[in-house]
Design a protein around this motif. Sequence first.
Motif, short mmCIF file in Angstrom:
data_model
loop_
_atom_site.label_atom_id
_atom_site.label_comp_id
_atom_site.label_asym_id
_atom_site.label_seq_id
_atom_site.Cartn_x
_atom_site.Cartn_y
_atom_site.Cartn_z
N GLY A 135 0.97 -0.97 0.19
CA GLY A 135 0.00 -0.07 0.00
C GLY A 135 0.89 1.05 -0.32
O GLY A 135 1.99 1.07 0.61
N GLN A 136 0.67 2.16 -0.39
CA GLN A 136 1.23 3.08 -0.48
C GLN A 136 -0.34 4.65 -0.52
O GLN A 136 -1.13 4.55 -1.34
N GLN A 137 0.59 4.80 0.98
CA GLN A 137 -0.81 6.25 1.94
C GLN A 137 -1.48 6.87 0.67
O GLN A 137 -0.16 7.54 -0.10
N GLY A 138 -2.77 7.22 0.63
CA GLY A 138 -3.38 8.25 0.26
C GLY A 138 -3.40 7.78 -1.77
O GLY A 138 -4.17 8.44 -2.17
N GLN A 139 -2.12 7.21 -1.97
CA GLN A 139 -2.31 5.97 -3.17
C GLN A 139 -3.27 5.47 -3.31
O GLN A 139 -3.93 4.90 -4.56
N GLY A 140 -2.69 3.73 -3.10
CA GLY A 140 -3.91 2.76 -3.30
C GLY A 140 -3.06 1.20 -2.75
O GLY A 140 -2.11 1.51 -1.97
N VAL A 141 -3.72 0.77 -2.87
CA VAL A 141 -2.90 -0.43 -3.23
C VAL A 141 -1.77 -1.30 -3.97
O VAL A 141 -3.27 -1.70 -5.01
N PHE A 142 -0.90 -1.90 -4.57
CA PHE A 142 -0.45 -1.91 -5.37
C PHE A 142 -0.12 -3.32 -5.79
O PHE A 142 0.89 -4.00 -4.95
N VAL A 143 0.15 -4.28 -6.73
CA VAL A 143 0.43 -6.04 -7.57
C VAL A 143 2.01 -5.38 -6.80
O VAL A 143 2.88 -4.72 -7.51
N ILE A 144 2.31 -6.33 -6.32
CA ILE A 144 4.40 -5.76 -6.14
C ILE A 144 5.39 -5.90 -7.15
O ILE A 144 4.66 -7.02 -7.97
N GLU A 145 6.38 -5.56 -7.33
CA GLU A 145 6.58 -5.43 -8.56
C GLU A 145 7.11 -6.48 -9.01
O GLU A 145 6.96 -7.59 -10.45
#
Length: 75
Positions: free
Chosen positions: A62-72
């Motif tokens: 997760g990135q604060q205020g950005q969302g949740v992303f799949v790990i690279e």
Amino acid sequence: MATRPPHYRRVADDIEGKIRSGEYPSGHQLPSVSEIGEIYHVARSTAYRAVKELHERNLVYGQQGQGVFVIEDLD
């Protein structure tokens, strides 16, 4: 008698399948918790718990205020 896994685990398993199949590629932003709830017809708390489960499986971050992303790099 076999018991069914909790709703949050079934949601997390489905999203993990989408990650592993490439439907959600590395760096892809997942739908929001609210959107996951709508997609899977579960409560927001269940969707949140599914995302938490994906964090614990080291599949997303997760990135604060950005969302949740799949790990690279999943390997």
